[in-house]
Design a protein around this motif. Structure first.
Motif, mmCIF file in Angstrom:
data_model
loop_
_atom_site.group_PDB
_atom_site.id
_atom_site.type_symbol
_atom_site.label_atom_id
_atom_site.label_comp_id
_atom_site.label_asym_id
_atom_site.label_seq_id
_atom_site.Cartn_x
_atom_site.Cartn_y
_atom_site.Cartn_z
ATOM 1 N N GLY A 247 0.817 -1.205 0.000
ATOM 2 C CA GLY A 247 0.000 0.000 0.000
ATOM 3 C C GLY A 247 0.848 1.252 0.000
ATOM 4 O O GLY A 247 0.528 2.236 -0.679
ATOM 5 N N ALA A 248 1.935 1.234 0.778
ATOM 6 C CA ALA A 248 2.851 2.376 0.798
ATOM 7 C C ALA A 248 3.470 2.589 -0.580
ATOM 8 O O ALA A 248 3.601 3.730 -1.057
ATOM 9 C CB ALA A 248 3.938 2.150 1.840
ATOM 10 N N ALA A 249 3.843 1.500 -1.250
ATOM 11 C CA ALA A 249 4.436 1.606 -2.575
ATOM 12 C C ALA A 249 3.431 2.123 -3.596
ATOM 13 O O ALA A 249 3.789 2.872 -4.514
ATOM 14 C CB ALA A 249 4.982 0.246 -3.010
ATOM 15 N N ALA A 250 2.167 1.755 -3.437
ATOM 16 C CA ALA A 250 1.134 2.214 -4.370
ATOM 17 C C ALA A 250 0.957 3.732 -4.287
ATOM 18 O O ALA A 250 0.926 4.431 -5.307
ATOM 19 C CB ALA A 250 -0.183 1.502 -4.080
ATOM 20 N N VAL A 251 0.834 4.251 -3.073
ATOM 21 C CA VAL A 251 0.701 5.703 -2.904
ATOM 22 C C VAL A 251 1.977 6.408 -3.367
ATOM 23 O O VAL A 251 1.922 7.476 -3.990
ATOM 24 C CB VAL A 251 0.387 6.044 -1.436
ATOM 25 C CG1 VAL A 251 0.309 7.556 -1.230
ATOM 26 C CG2 VAL A 251 -0.919 5.391 -1.012
ATOM 27 N N SER A 252 3.128 5.806 -3.097
ATOM 28 C CA SER A 252 4.397 6.380 -3.547
ATOM 29 C C SER A 252 4.453 6.453 -5.068
ATOM 30 O O SER A 252 4.979 7.418 -5.638
ATOM 31 C CB SER A 252 5.568 5.547 -3.024
ATOM 32 O OG SER A 252 5.586 5.515 -1.614
ATOM 33 N N THR A 253 3.918 5.439 -5.731
ATOM 34 C CA THR A 253 3.919 5.424 -7.188
ATOM 35 C C THR A 253 3.068 6.555 -7.758
ATOM 36 O O THR A 253 3.430 7.178 -8.757
ATOM 37 C CB THR A 253 3.415 4.064 -7.709
ATOM 38 O OG1 THR A 253 4.277 3.030 -7.213
ATOM 39 C CG2 THR A 253 3.409 4.026 -9.226
ATOM 40 N N VAL A 254 1.943 6.830 -7.119
ATOM 41 C CA VAL A 254 1.103 7.948 -7.570
ATOM 42 C C VAL A 254 1.878 9.253 -7.479
ATOM 43 O O VAL A 254 1.895 10.066 -8.420
ATOM 44 C CB VAL A 254 -0.184 8.027 -6.729
ATOM 45 C CG1 VAL A 254 -0.973 9.284 -7.082
ATOM 46 C CG2 VAL A 254 -1.042 6.793 -6.965
ATOM 47 N N LEU A 255 2.543 9.466 -6.354
ATOM 48 C CA LEU A 255 3.346 10.678 -6.203
ATOM 49 C C LEU A 255 4.481 10.716 -7.216
ATOM 50 O O LEU A 255 4.823 11.783 -7.746
ATOM 51 C CB LEU A 255 3.910 10.756 -4.785
ATOM 52 C CG LEU A 255 2.895 10.927 -3.649
ATOM 53 C CD1 LEU A 255 3.623 11.012 -2.307
ATOM 54 C CD2 LEU A 255 2.041 12.158 -3.863
ATOM 55 N N LEU A 256 5.066 9.556 -7.493
ATOM 56 C CA LEU A 256 6.147 9.483 -8.468
ATOM 57 C C LEU A 256 5.668 9.876 -9.853
ATOM 58 O O LEU A 256 6.336 10.640 -10.570
ATOM 59 C CB LEU A 256 6.734 8.067 -8.488
ATOM 60 C CG LEU A 256 7.766 7.762 -9.580
ATOM 61 C CD1 LEU A 256 8.979 8.660 -9.427
ATOM 62 C CD2 LEU A 256 8.171 6.302 -9.543
ATOM 63 N N VAL A 257 4.506 9.383 -10.247
ATOM 64 C CA VAL A 257 3.962 9.711 -11.568
ATOM 65 C C VAL A 257 3.687 11.212 -11.681
ATOM 66 O O VAL A 257 4.018 11.856 -12.681
ATOM 67 C CB VAL A 257 2.682 8.900 -11.835
ATOM 68 C CG1 VAL A 257 1.979 9.398 -13.086
ATOM 69 C CG2 VAL A 257 3.015 7.420 -11.977
ATOM 70 N N VAL A 258 3.099 11.774 -10.633
ATOM 71 C CA VAL A 258 2.815 13.222 -10.650
ATOM 72 C C VAL A 258 4.120 14.016 -10.705
ATOM 73 O O VAL A 258 4.226 15.010 -11.432
ATOM 74 C CB VAL A 258 1.987 13.620 -9.422
ATOM 75 C CG1 VAL A 258 1.764 15.129 -9.390
ATOM 76 C CG2 VAL A 258 0.645 12.902 -9.427
ATOM 77 N N ALA A 259 5.131 13.585 -9.941
ATOM 78 C CA ALA A 259 6.415 14.281 -9.941
ATOM 79 C C ALA A 259 7.089 14.212 -11.313
ATOM 80 O O ALA A 259 7.635 15.208 -11.795
ATOM 81 C CB ALA A 259 7.332 13.688 -8.875
ATOM 82 N N LEU A 260 7.033 13.039 -11.940
ATOM 83 C CA LEU A 260 7.630 12.901 -13.268
ATOM 84 C C LEU A 260 6.907 13.775 -14.290
ATOM 85 O O LEU A 260 7.534 14.408 -15.141
ATOM 86 C CB LEU A 260 7.605 11.437 -13.709
ATOM 87 C CG LEU A 260 8.582 10.499 -13.004
ATOM 88 C CD1 LEU A 260 8.387 9.063 -13.466
ATOM 89 C CD2 LEU A 260 10.027 10.938 -13.255
ATOM 90 N N ALA A 261 5.583 13.810 -14.202
ATOM 91 C CA ALA A 261 4.819 14.682 -15.105
ATOM 92 C C ALA A 261 5.190 16.142 -14.891
ATOM 93 O O ALA A 261 5.330 16.917 -15.852
ATOM 94 C CB ALA A 261 3.323 14.479 -14.880
ATOM 95 N N THR A 262 5.392 16.524 -13.633
ATOM 96 C CA THR A 262 5.802 17.898 -13.329
ATOM 97 C C THR A 262 7.167 18.201 -13.923
ATOM 98 O O THR A 262 7.391 19.286 -14.480
ATOM 99 C CB THR A 262 5.835 18.116 -11.805
ATOM 100 O OG1 THR A 262 4.552 17.808 -11.258
ATOM 101 C CG2 THR A 262 6.195 19.553 -11.472
ATOM 102 N N LEU A 263 8.099 17.251 -13.818
ATOM 103 C CA LEU A 263 9.437 17.461 -14.369
ATOM 104 C C LEU A 263 9.419 17.535 -15.889
ATOM 105 O O LEU A 263 10.186 18.295 -16.489
ATOM 106 C CB LEU A 263 10.372 16.340 -13.900
ATOM 107 C CG LEU A 263 10.689 16.332 -12.402
ATOM 108 C CD1 LEU A 263 11.583 15.154 -12.052
ATOM 109 C CD2 LEU A 263 11.346 17.642 -11.987
#
Length: 277
Positions: A247-263
């Motif tokens: 579950g922690a990895a799933a939420v982390s992945t969402v943040l990762l996707v948003v961060a990559l899109a921002t970059l």
């Protein structure tokens, strides 16, 4: 003349193989380092989030507490980014264009959030804006406190991206516009602002990405109340503590996707700014 021609090859020809070897070694070292430090750990997090299937992934990120944490994090980050866009640009303008006593001190303090441990920043904010606030302002355990903490840690981003552009801006263009009868507001909108927009947006994107990942300055002043003031980073930590790494990895992945899109958006903005320059 023919002897000189044979003994003096074109400049740089003899050193080309060594330069290529140096480039290959440098590139290989950079890729290896980035893989070990960034790419492999991120890939491991994404893989772990899919360990029980895509259905479990979506259930993990849409549970009430996870969804509330993600919503608060993205919403607060967007608010912080917009405030930084305005106030960071104003601060950069004052530091470059105005003269006042203590200017050097103020300019140095802008970088304090970079040097100060974020947990110390959280303690300072809780002391100043908590239940025992000497200022009579209590923002502890509220979403306003979360925004305040994020504003503190992201203060330098817009300031430090806009400031160099202002320093390099050709003031002769402004003088020429003024000599043609343009008013101050017209000069700012038509001459200055177009040159600042790429830097302003770049700093705003960095502030947004940084806000999503913050935990140290938020953990104390927010109180970590589920469904109210718990941000995504604290939720991830709590999931690890309760033995739910997927579950922690799933939420982390969402943040990762948003961060990559921002970059990616940031890279597009930087390319656009270079083309305009």
């Amino acid at each position: 003349m023919s002897t000189q021609t044979l003994s003096a090859p074109p400049s740089g020809t003899a050193r080309t193989p060594s330069r290529r070897r140096g480039t290959a070694l440098g590139l290989g070292a950079a890729v290896l380092y980035l893989s070990l430090i960034v790419l492999i750990p991120l890939a491991a997090v994404v893989w772990r989030s899919q360990e029980r299937g895509i259905g479990h992934f979506f259930r993990a990120v849409t549970t009430p507490d996870a969804w509330a944490a993600l919503t608060l994090t993205l919403g607060a980050s967007a608010v912080v980014a917009l405030i930084n866009l305005v106030m960071g640009s104003i601060i950069a303008w004052v530091l470059v264009r105005d003269r006042f006593a203590g200017k050097t001190v103020v300019d140095t303090l802008i970088d304090l959030p970079f040097a100060l441990p974020t947990i110390v920043a959280g303690l300072v904010l809780l002391t100043l804006y908590g239940p025992a606030s000497p200022l009579g302002i209590d923002l502890a355990y509220s979403r306003a406190g979360v925004v305040l903490a994020l504003l503190f840690v992201t203060l330098p981003f817009v300031v430090r991206t806009v400031q160099p552009v202002l320093l390099e801006l050709d003031t002769e263009m402004e003088q020429a516009a003024a000599s043609l009868g343009a008013r101050s507001a017209q000069i700012f909108v038509r001459v200055i602002l177009p040159n600042l927009v790429p830097a302003m947006l770049s700093g705003t994107a960095l502030a947004f990405a940084r806000s999503m990942a913050e935990i140290g300055s938020v953990v104390l002043i927010s109180g970590n109340l589920p469904f109210q003031t718990q941000v995504a980073s604290v939720h991830i930590f709590s999931q690890v503590e309760t033995d739910n790494p997927v579950g922690a990895a799933a939420v982390s992945t969402v943040l990762l996707v948003v961060a990559l899109a921002t970059l990616v958006i940031l890279d597009v903005l930087q390319r656009w700014g270079r083309r305009r320059g």
